[in-house]
Motif scaffolding. Structure first.
Motif, short mmCIF file in Angstrom:
data_model
loop_
_atom_site.label_atom_id
_atom_site.label_comp_id
_atom_site.label_asym_id
_atom_site.label_seq_id
_atom_site.Cartn_x
_atom_site.Cartn_y
_atom_site.Cartn_z
N UNK A 1 0.82 -1.22 0.00
CA UNK A 1 0.00 0.00 0.00
C UNK A 1 0.84 1.26 0.00
N UNK A 2 1.97 1.23 0.69
CA UNK A 2 2.79 2.44 0.79
C UNK A 2 3.40 2.82 -0.55
N UNK B 1 11.93 -7.81 2.08
CA UNK B 1 13.04 -6.89 1.83
C UNK B 1 12.96 -6.29 0.43
N UNK B 2 12.43 -7.08 -0.54
CA UNK B 2 12.28 -6.54 -1.89
C UNK B 2 11.29 -5.38 -1.93
N UNK B 3 10.16 -5.53 -1.23
CA UNK B 3 9.19 -4.44 -1.16
C UNK B 3 9.78 -3.22 -0.47
N UNK B 4 10.61 -3.45 0.54
CA UNK B 4 11.24 -2.33 1.25
C UNK B 4 12.28 -1.65 0.37
N UNK B 5 12.98 -2.43 -0.46
CA UNK B 5 13.95 -1.84 -1.38
C UNK B 5 13.28 -0.93 -2.41
N UNK B 6 12.01 -1.22 -2.74
CA UNK B 6 11.30 -0.40 -3.71
C UNK B 6 10.93 0.97 -3.15
N UNK B 7 11.04 1.17 -1.83
CA UNK B 7 10.59 2.44 -1.24
C UNK B 7 11.47 3.64 -1.62
N UNK B 8 12.76 3.68 -1.72
CA UNK B 8 13.74 2.64 -1.40
C UNK B 8 14.26 2.80 0.03
N UNK B 9 14.67 1.65 0.64
CA UNK B 9 15.16 1.67 2.02
C UNK B 9 16.08 0.47 2.22
N UNK C 1 -3.63 12.82 11.35
CA UNK C 1 -2.39 13.50 11.72
C UNK C 1 -1.24 12.54 12.06
N UNK C 2 -1.53 11.23 12.06
CA UNK C 2 -0.55 10.24 12.49
C UNK C 2 0.05 9.55 11.26
N UNK C 3 1.37 9.47 11.21
CA UNK C 3 2.04 8.74 10.14
C UNK C 3 2.60 7.43 10.69
N UNK C 4 2.59 6.42 9.82
CA UNK C 4 3.10 5.11 10.22
C UNK C 4 4.01 4.58 9.12
N UNK C 5 5.11 3.96 9.52
CA UNK C 5 6.09 3.42 8.59
C UNK C 5 5.96 1.89 8.56
N UNK C 6 5.37 1.31 7.52
CA UNK C 6 5.13 -0.14 7.49
C UNK C 6 6.40 -0.98 7.61
N UNK C 7 7.52 -0.45 7.16
CA UNK C 7 8.76 -1.23 7.25
C UNK C 7 9.15 -1.54 8.69
N UNK C 8 8.70 -0.70 9.63
CA UNK C 8 8.99 -0.98 11.04
C UNK C 8 8.19 -2.20 11.52
N UNK D 1 3.01 8.17 1.26
CA UNK D 1 3.49 9.55 1.19
C UNK D 1 4.97 9.56 0.88
N UNK D 2 5.35 10.38 -0.09
CA UNK D 2 6.74 10.46 -0.52
C UNK D 2 7.40 11.68 0.09
N UNK D 3 8.60 11.47 0.63
CA UNK D 3 9.40 12.57 1.18
C UNK D 3 10.87 12.28 0.91
N UNK D 4 11.58 13.27 0.41
CA UNK D 4 13.00 13.13 0.08
C UNK D 4 13.25 11.97 -0.89
N UNK D 5 12.30 11.74 -1.80
CA UNK D 5 12.46 10.71 -2.81
C UNK D 5 12.12 9.31 -2.36
N UNK D 6 11.61 9.15 -1.14
CA UNK D 6 11.29 7.82 -0.61
C UNK D 6 9.82 7.75 -0.23
N UNK D 7 9.17 6.63 -0.57
CA UNK D 7 7.77 6.39 -0.19
C UNK D 7 7.75 5.38 0.95
N UNK D 8 7.74 5.88 2.17
CA UNK D 8 7.88 5.02 3.33
C UNK D 8 6.76 5.18 4.35
N UNK D 9 5.86 6.15 4.17
CA UNK D 9 4.92 6.47 5.23
C UNK D 9 3.48 6.40 4.72
N UNK D 10 2.59 5.97 5.60
CA UNK D 10 1.16 6.04 5.37
C UNK D 10 0.56 6.92 6.47
N UNK D 11 -0.26 7.88 6.06
CA UNK D 11 -0.85 8.79 7.04
C UNK D 11 -2.28 8.37 7.39
#
Length: 388
Positions: free
Chosen positions: A108-109, A175-183, A129-136, A116-126
């Motif tokens: 989904x992210x 890890x492949x999905x996380x690399x696509x964020x990229x992370x 007012x709360x953001x969550x990072x699925x990779x965590x 949500x994309x920030x600094x070229x990375x899509x790592x957060x879902x809002x």
């Protein structure tokens, strides 16, 4: 290796929450609990010190980020206490559900409009007012799944088709999905959790070593095949080759650490946080800590993380069943490896990966999942067996 006790009847999570924690608190339980509370307290102090400056620059209240982190800290502590009361064996039957949920969030992210994309990375879902990072959440999901799967395959460790392959397939997908964020940094942590679980489960070293080499080569190719990652790698080797761009962050980190000396310049007195060090409140909070508290304070924090690893491995080695052993190992390696990768990047001996420092860096989802995992580890600690 500790003998494995028979599986106890599983109760629902609600019933487990209403009951008292199983077992009795051991010394590692109290030590681990105290170290995690101390790390959280230090983290809040450093977040206030750093974020007051960054908030001032963008015209916000100097207390804004600290207040948000304080709310997350209180919520994470409550989550730890609740999870600590749940018999850790309950998580075995929910491991696949947690894995599936984490996988859906990782997909989904990557979808525009959801992530949500920030600094070229899509790592957060809002969520409002709360953001969550699925990779965590993926780190916890990987630890739970590997422990549950390998516990079910007890006695079949030498059959790599039923042990190594399923765990590595899931690890590769996550890890492949996380690399696509990229992370890349978080993807590496996921892989380390998987291999630590396989090692503790007794999988033969020869195939495990072979797959480790393959994973290391894949990580190296991923790092070298991306322009910005390659720049970070070359900056680590020689930051002075480009001191105003790729080497800037490492050089400013060195300046802060060197300025701190033995006892530091004093809380709140850091100079590098005044716009010189990017990401000072997240990836590089350790540099500000070393400047304000000196190398004595820095070594104290490193000692706390070392103590976490020692306690975690003691708990793993004294746990009465395979699921608890593998799960405790996965959680311990997760926190220990992430702290090592972050601090090593700050001092310039590893490339910058964007991995936060557990319990200290700004970030609600990272803190929440780390505290939940610690709560599970603390419940395991209550049920360890100590030989007379």
């Amino acid at each position: 290796m500790t003998a494995f006790a028979p599986q106890i009847p599983r109760r629902g999570l609600v019933a487990a929450l209403r009951s008292a924690p199983a077992g009795q608190a051991t010394m590692p339980f109290y030590v681990l609990f105290g170290m995690v509370l101390t790390l959280n307290a230090i983290g809040l102090v450093m977040v206030l010190s750093v974020s007051s400056v960054t908030n001032h620059y963008v015209g916000q209240s100097t207390w804004y980020t600290f207040q948000r982190q304080l709310v997350w800290s209180v919520g994470a502590l409550l989550a730890l206490i609740l999870v600590m009361r749940v018999d850790y064996r309950q998580w075995q039957k929910y491991s696949k559900a947690v894995l599936a949920f984490a996988g859906l969030l990782l997909v989904a992210v990557l979808i525009p409009g959801i992530g949500t994309t920030a600094n070229g990375a899509s790592r957060w879902i809002y969520f409002g007012p709360i953001s969550f990072q699925p990779s965590e959440l993926a780190k916890l999901a990987m630890a739970l799944f590997a422990a549950a799967w390998l516990a079910d395959k007890a006695g079949k460790e030498r059959n790599t088709r039923t042990t190594i392959r399923p765990v590595l397939v899931v690890c590769s997908l996550m890890s492949g999905l996380i690399l696509l964020q990229p992370n890349l940094g978080t993807a590496v942590i996921i892989v380390m959790i998987a291999f630590a679980a396989l090692f503790m489960a007794g999988v033969p070293l020869l195939p495990l070593t072979g797959w480790s080499l393959i994973s290391g080569a894949a990580a190296a190719l991923a790092a070298w095949g991306s322009g910005y990652r390659r720049d970070r790698l070359t900056a680590m080797l020689d930051p002075w080759s480009d001191p105003l761009d790729t080497g800037w962050q490492t050089i400013q980190s060195w300046v802060g650490i060197a300025s701190g000396g033995a006892s530091g310049v004093g809380l709140g007195e850091s100079r590098i946080k005044w716009g010189f060090l990017p990401e000072a409140q997240t990836d590089f909070i350790f540099a500000v800590l070393a400047e304000e508290m000196g190398w004595l304070g820095a070594m104290f924090v490193i000692g706390l993380f070392t103590g976490f690893v020692v306690c975690g491995m003691w708990i793993a080695l004294h746990t009465p069943d395979r699921f608890g052993q593998v799960l405790a190992t996965g959680i311990t390696v997760w926190v220990g490896a992430q702290a090592f990768v972050n601090i090593a990047a700050v001092v310039g001996v590893l490339p910058i990966t964007g991995v936060p420092l557990p319990f200290l860096s700004v970030g609600g989802s990272a803190l929440l999942t780390s505290m939940v995992a610690t709560g599970i580890l603390l419940n395991i600690a209550r049920q360890t067996r100590v030989e007379p």
